[in-house]
Design a protein around this motif. Structure first.
Motif, short mmCIF file in Angstrom:
data_model
loop_
_atom_site.label_atom_id
_atom_site.label_comp_id
_atom_site.label_asym_id
_atom_site.label_seq_id
_atom_site.Cartn_x
_atom_site.Cartn_y
_atom_site.Cartn_z
N GLN A 97 -19.08 24.94 90.07
CA GLN A 97 -19.88 26.12 90.35
C GLN A 97 -20.09 26.90 89.06
O GLN A 97 -19.21 26.97 88.20
CB GLN A 97 -19.21 27.01 91.39
N ARG A 98 -21.28 27.50 88.95
CA ARG A 98 -21.56 28.31 87.77
C ARG A 98 -21.17 29.75 88.02
O ARG A 98 -21.37 30.28 89.11
CB ARG A 98 -23.05 28.24 87.44
N LEU A 99 -20.62 30.37 86.99
CA LEU A 99 -20.23 31.78 87.05
C LEU A 99 -21.01 32.51 85.95
O LEU A 99 -20.88 32.18 84.77
CB LEU A 99 -18.73 31.91 86.81
N VAL A 100 -21.83 33.47 86.37
CA VAL A 100 -22.60 34.27 85.40
C VAL A 100 -21.78 35.51 85.07
O VAL A 100 -21.34 36.23 85.96
CB VAL A 100 -23.97 34.68 85.98
N MET A 122 -28.17 30.85 78.71
CA MET A 122 -29.34 30.27 79.36
C MET A 122 -30.51 31.24 79.42
O MET A 122 -30.32 32.45 79.49
CB MET A 122 -28.97 29.80 80.77
N ASP A 123 -31.70 30.67 79.41
CA ASP A 123 -32.91 31.48 79.57
C ASP A 123 -33.12 31.76 81.05
O ASP A 123 -32.69 30.99 81.90
CB ASP A 123 -34.14 30.72 79.04
N ASN A 130 -29.59 34.49 90.18
CA ASN A 130 -30.57 34.19 91.21
C ASN A 130 -31.19 32.82 91.00
O ASN A 130 -31.24 31.99 91.91
CB ASN A 130 -31.64 35.29 91.21
N GLU A 131 -31.62 32.54 89.78
CA GLU A 131 -32.28 31.26 89.47
C GLU A 131 -31.33 30.07 89.55
O GLU A 131 -31.70 28.99 89.99
CB GLU A 131 -32.90 31.31 88.08
N GLU A 132 -30.09 30.28 89.11
CA GLU A 132 -29.13 29.17 89.05
C GLU A 132 -28.29 29.05 90.32
O GLU A 132 -27.42 28.19 90.40
CB GLU A 132 -28.21 29.33 87.83
#
Length: 167
Positions: A4-7, A67-68, A93-95
């Motif tokens: 999972q990605r964590l921003v 990331m962009d 939101n995007e990822e």
């Protein structure tokens, strides 16, 4: 399985550093952020903040990705937010990533945008559940967060949860 990605935003990344959470989080998540947040942290490093220096090491070692993101301006306008705040919302939101923030306003907007949101205290709880932090370590880190000026109420809620699980 895909991690999972964590921003992360500036405040959460600084609290992670103050309590030494980043190495543990990097085992569980792909940690990413935006150019805007990177710039804020870099500025902090240039001023001489130790925590910012530590985070910059993670960027230099490519352990935190930059990331962009496309919706930053739209989110800035819709919610009248600062550029950096809008950028992490846009990226999460995007990822379809989990967003770590200590900011109540960003938390509320996350709910509106259907972004999963967390904070440093909740991540300590998560790492405890995952077996990466013992009970005593978790309680110590929550105390340390409070000493570092973190929201006391939030930490006390997590402590209660930990004690509840402990029984």
């Amino acid at each position: 399985s895909v991690m999972q990605r964590l921003v992360i935003n500036t405040s959460s990344s600084l609290f992670f550093t103050k309590v030494g959470l980043l190495p543990k989080l990097l085992k569980k998540f792909e940690v990413i952020t935006t150019k805007e947040i990177f710039e804020e942290i870099k500025e902090g490093e240039e001023i001489g903040f130790k925590d910012a220096r530590i985070i910059m090491n993670y960027f230099e070692e490519k352990k935190i990705g930059i990331m962009d993101t496309k919706k930053t301006k739209e989110i800035m306008k819709n919610f009248s937010l600062k550029h950096a705040d809008a950028s992490v919302l846009s990226l999460a939101n995007e990822e379809e990533a989990l967003l770590a923030t200590e900011d109540r306003q960003i938390e509320k907007i996350s709910l509106i945008l259907e972004i999963k949101v967390t904070n440093t205290a909740v991540l300590i709880y998560y790492l405890n559940k995952e077996g990466d932090l013992s009970h005593s370590q978790s309680l110590l880190l929550l105390d340390l967060l409070i000493q570092e000026g973190y929201n006391k109420e939030t930490c006390l809620k997590i402590k209660e949860k930990l004690f509840g699980d402990f029984k």
